[in-house]
Design a protein around this motif. Structure first.
Motif, PDB file in Angstrom:
ATOM      1  N   VAL A   1      38.786  50.156  31.812  1.00 18.77           N
ATOM      2  CA  VAL A   1      37.567  50.271  32.617  1.00 18.77           C
ATOM      3  C   VAL A   1      37.882  50.412  34.106  1.00 18.77           C
ATOM      4  CG1 VAL A   1      35.393  49.149  33.255  1.00 18.77           C
ATOM      5  CG2 VAL A   1      36.257  48.950  30.906  1.00 18.77           C
ATOM      6  N   ASP A   2      38.852  49.643  34.586  1.00 13.12           N
ATOM      7  CA  ASP A   2      39.197  49.635  36.013  1.00 13.12           C
ATOM      8  C   ASP A   2      40.703  49.823  36.200  1.00 13.12           C
ATOM      9  OD1 ASP A   2      36.844  49.181  37.735  1.00 13.12           O
ATOM     10  OD2 ASP A   2      36.573  47.393  36.503  1.00 13.12           O
ATOM     11  N   PRO A   3      41.219  51.005  35.869  1.00 10.82           N
ATOM     12  CA  PRO A   3      42.669  51.237  35.940  1.00 10.82           C
ATOM     13  C   PRO A   3      43.247  51.105  37.345  1.00 10.82           C
ATOM     14  CG  PRO A   3      41.494  53.303  35.587  1.00 10.82           C
ATOM     15  CD  PRO A   3      40.497  52.205  35.396  1.00 10.82           C
ATOM     16  N   VAL A   4      42.458  51.427  38.361  1.00 11.84           N
ATOM     17  CA  VAL A   4      42.968  51.325  39.737  1.00 11.84           C
ATOM     18  C   VAL A   4      43.184  49.862  40.101  1.00 11.84           C
ATOM     19  CG1 VAL A   4      42.481  51.796  42.158  1.00 11.84           C
ATOM     20  CG2 VAL A   4      41.864  53.485  40.413  1.00 11.84           C
ATOM     21  N   ALA A   5      42.223  49.007  39.752  1.00  7.90           N
ATOM     22  CA  ALA A   5      42.366  47.577  40.025  1.00  7.90           C
ATOM     23  C   ALA A   5      43.518  46.986  39.223  1.00  7.90           C
ATOM     24  CB  ALA A   5      41.062  46.849  39.697  1.00  7.90           C
ATOM     25  N   TYR A   6      43.666  47.420  37.986  1.00  6.78           N
ATOM     26  CA  TYR A   6      44.765  46.920  37.154  1.00  6.78           C
ATOM     27  C   TYR A   6      46.110  47.305  37.761  1.00  6.78           C
ATOM     28  CZ  TYR A   6      47.675  45.960  33.093  1.00  6.78           C
ATOM     29  OH  TYR A   6      48.652  45.474  32.261  1.00  6.78           O
TER      30      TYR A   6
ATOM     31  N   TYR B   1      23.938  52.165  35.446  1.00  8.02           N
ATOM     32  CA  TYR B   1      24.192  50.816  34.933  1.00  8.02           C
ATOM     33  C   TYR B   1      25.412  50.188  35.601  1.00  8.02           C
ATOM     34  CZ  TYR B   1      20.913  51.311  31.053  1.00  8.02           C
ATOM     35  OH  TYR B   1      19.776  51.467  30.305  1.00  8.02           O
ATOM     36  N   ARG B   2      25.317  48.900  35.820  1.00  4.73           N
ATOM     37  CA  ARG B   2      26.485  48.074  36.138  1.00  4.73           C
ATOM     38  C   ARG B   2      26.893  47.408  34.825  1.00  4.73           C
ATOM     39  NH1 ARG B   2      30.784  47.460  39.629  1.00  4.73           N
ATOM     40  NH2 ARG B   2      31.469  45.292  39.669  1.00  4.73           N
ATOM     41  N   MET B   3      28.150  47.502  34.465  1.00  5.39           N
ATOM     42  CA  MET B   3      28.626  46.983  33.198  1.00  5.39           C
ATOM     43  C   MET B   3      29.222  45.582  33.367  1.00  5.39           C
ATOM     44  SD  MET B   3      30.887  48.968  30.316  1.00  5.39           S
ATOM     45  CE  MET B   3      32.181  49.475  31.445  1.00  5.39           C
ATOM     46  N   THR B   4      28.922  44.713  32.413  1.00 11.50           N
ATOM     47  CA  THR B   4      29.588  43.414  32.310  1.00 11.50           C
ATOM     48  C   THR B   4      30.359  43.389  31.003  1.00 11.50           C
ATOM     49  OG1 THR B   4      27.881  42.213  33.551  1.00 11.50           O
ATOM     50  CG2 THR B   4      29.293  40.914  32.105  1.00 11.50           C
ATOM     51  N   VAL B   5      31.654  43.145  31.090  1.00 16.98           N
ATOM     52  CA  VAL B   5      32.497  43.059  29.903  1.00 16.98           C
ATOM     53  C   VAL B   5      32.705  41.588  29.554  1.00 16.98           C
ATOM     54  CG1 VAL B   5      34.730  43.604  28.884  1.00 16.98           C
ATOM     55  CG2 VAL B   5      33.660  45.207  30.485  1.00 16.98           C
ATOM     56  N   VAL B   6      32.304  41.220  28.343  1.00 12.62           N
ATOM     57  CA  VAL B   6      32.475  39.853  27.849  1.00 12.62           C
ATOM     58  C   VAL B   6      33.742  39.801  26.997  1.00 12.62           C
ATOM     59  CG1 VAL B   6      31.496  38.079  26.355  1.00 12.62           C
ATOM     60  CG2 VAL B   6      30.008  39.370  27.901  1.00 12.62           C
ATOM     61  N   SER B   7      34.663  38.912  27.363  1.00 14.65           N
ATOM     62  CA  SER B   7      35.948  38.826  26.662  1.00 14.65           C
ATOM     63  C   SER B   7      36.207  37.393  26.204  1.00 14.65           C
ATOM     64  CB  SER B   7      37.093  39.274  27.573  1.00 14.65           C
ATOM     65  OG  SER B   7      36.984  40.636  27.903  1.00 14.65           O
TER      66      SER B   7
ATOM     67  N   ALA C   1      32.915  54.596  30.454  1.00 13.04           N
ATOM     68  CA  ALA C   1      32.608  53.838  31.666  1.00 13.04           C
ATOM     69  C   ALA C   1      32.014  54.737  32.739  1.00 13.04           C
ATOM     70  CB  ALA C   1      33.871  53.146  32.178  1.00 13.04           C
ATOM     71  N   ASP C   2      32.495  55.977  32.843  1.00 13.30           N
ATOM     72  CA  ASP C   2      31.945  56.920  33.815  1.00 13.30           C
ATOM     73  C   ASP C   2      30.489  57.246  33.505  1.00 13.30           C
ATOM     74  OD1 ASP C   2      34.339  57.038  35.146  1.00 13.30           O
ATOM     75  OD2 ASP C   2      34.966  58.956  34.280  1.00 13.30           O
ATOM     76  N   GLU C   3      30.194  57.476  32.210  1.00 16.20           N
ATOM     77  CA  GLU C   3      28.833  57.830  31.826  1.00 16.20           C
ATOM     78  C   GLU C   3      27.874  56.671  32.059  1.00 16.20           C
ATOM     79  OE1 GLU C   3      28.122  60.917  31.244  1.00 16.20           O
ATOM     80  OE2 GLU C   3      30.258  61.369  31.398  1.00 16.20           O
ATOM     81  N   VAL C   4      28.350  55.455  31.840  1.00 16.15           N
ATOM     82  CA  VAL C   4      27.527  54.268  32.100  1.00 16.15           C
ATOM     83  C   VAL C   4      27.151  54.199  33.574  1.00 16.15           C
ATOM     84  CG1 VAL C   4      27.588  51.730  32.203  1.00 16.15           C
ATOM     85  CG2 VAL C   4      28.384  52.918  30.150  1.00 16.15           C
ATOM     86  N   MET C   5      28.123  54.440  34.443  1.00 11.54           N
ATOM     87  CA  MET C   5      27.860  54.424  35.883  1.00 11.54           C
ATOM     88  C   MET C   5      26.890  55.536  36.291  1.00 11.54           C
ATOM     89  SD  MET C   5      31.556  53.592  37.627  1.00 11.54           S
ATOM     90  CE  MET C   5      30.893  54.035  39.230  1.00 11.54           C
TER      91      MET C   5
END
Length: 267
Positions: A151-156, A126-132, A118-122
């Motif tokens: 991907v977003d441990p702080v938000a979790y 890139y902005r990432m969209t995760v489809v679940s 996720a860090d390398e993508v940023m």
């Protein structure tokens, strides 16, 4: 869930987008839905589009659209995984749609000991969209939780603690309720539970939810057997007249639902 107004986020300035199916549970419909999304962009001739299939041994998008797809094996060697990340990010495509196999989240977590995907993508802009895909079963719901935590441990962590503090996310999230497992919304008991943790988590990260209606398995089987795109199936003699009509109706509904998500799915 209504999509909230978007604020400037890391990786969005270039307008580049990586849409990815990510999770550990197989059989939820990830590849099926990603292929439909990819074909919509192919039909629209979306410029500078890159399609990626992360399961070269089985393949989904690759078996249908070989010339347009970059294949690799996420569960292969370290060099193979590195090639995926390097090729994907070096090409600089404006829109990347990547279908990753089951257990992809576990593999990316192992990779994180050396570098964080996720860090390398940023860093690559890139902005990432995760489809679940979400089913009535708890495996897919737990998958979604684990994806957000990766991907977003702080938000979790903020959601888990009950904190009301606003936390910036590194990705956008689209939960697709896959009605192929049940045509009745009432069967999604855990997902729709009042005060439920996971749906609250979707809200917390500013995600959105859409429903994908049932497509009869025999129609999907004919598309796969004859390597037909969803659109080509509407006129193929391999399908009965009535099934062609069903597929056309399904295509119309799903295309509208996916396009309705807008920028997060590349539209």
């Amino acid at each position: 869930m209504t999509v909230t107004a978007e604020e400037p986020k890391p990786g969005k300035s270039s307008g580049k987008r990586l849409i990815i199916s990510l999770g550990n549970k197989g059989g939820t419909g990830k590849s099926f839905l990603i292929r439909k999304l990819a074909e919509l962009h192919m039909e629209a001739q979306t410029p500078n589009l890159l399609l990626v299939d992360g399961d070269a041994s089985v393949s989904s998008i690759y078996k249908f659209h070989r010339e347009q797809v970059l294949p690799f094996n996420l569960h292969g060697s370290v060099d193979e995984r590195d090639r995926f990340v390097n090729d994907l990010l070096r090409r600089g495509s404006d829109l990347v749609i990547a279908d990753l196999p089951a257990a992809s989240l576990s593999t990316l977590c192992k990779m994180a000991a050396e570098y964080n995907f996720a860090d390398e993508v940023m860093k690559a802009g890139y902005r990432m969209t995760v489809v679940s895909p979400i089913t009535p079963y708890d495996d897919s719901i737990l998958d979604f939780q684990e994806v957000v935590n990766f991907v977003d441990p702080v938000a979790y962590a903020a959601h888990e603690s009950g904190s009301s503090e606003k936390v910036e996310t590194r990705a956008d999230y689209v939960a697709m309720l896959n009605m192929i497992f049940s045509a009745e919304r009432s069967d999604f008991i855990e997902w729709d539970a009042a005060g439920g943790f996971t749906k609250g988590l979707l809200d917390r990260v500013g995600g959105t939810e859409i429903e994908i209606p049932l497509l009869r398995p025999r129609i999907a089987a004919q598309l796969q057997l004859h390597r037909l795109s969803f659109r080509d199936g509407e006129t193929s003699e391999h399908l009965t007249v009535t099934d062609r009509g069903r597929l056309q109706r399904w295509n119309e509904f799903v295309s509208k639902a996916l396009r309705g998500v807008g920028e997060r799915l590349g539209f």
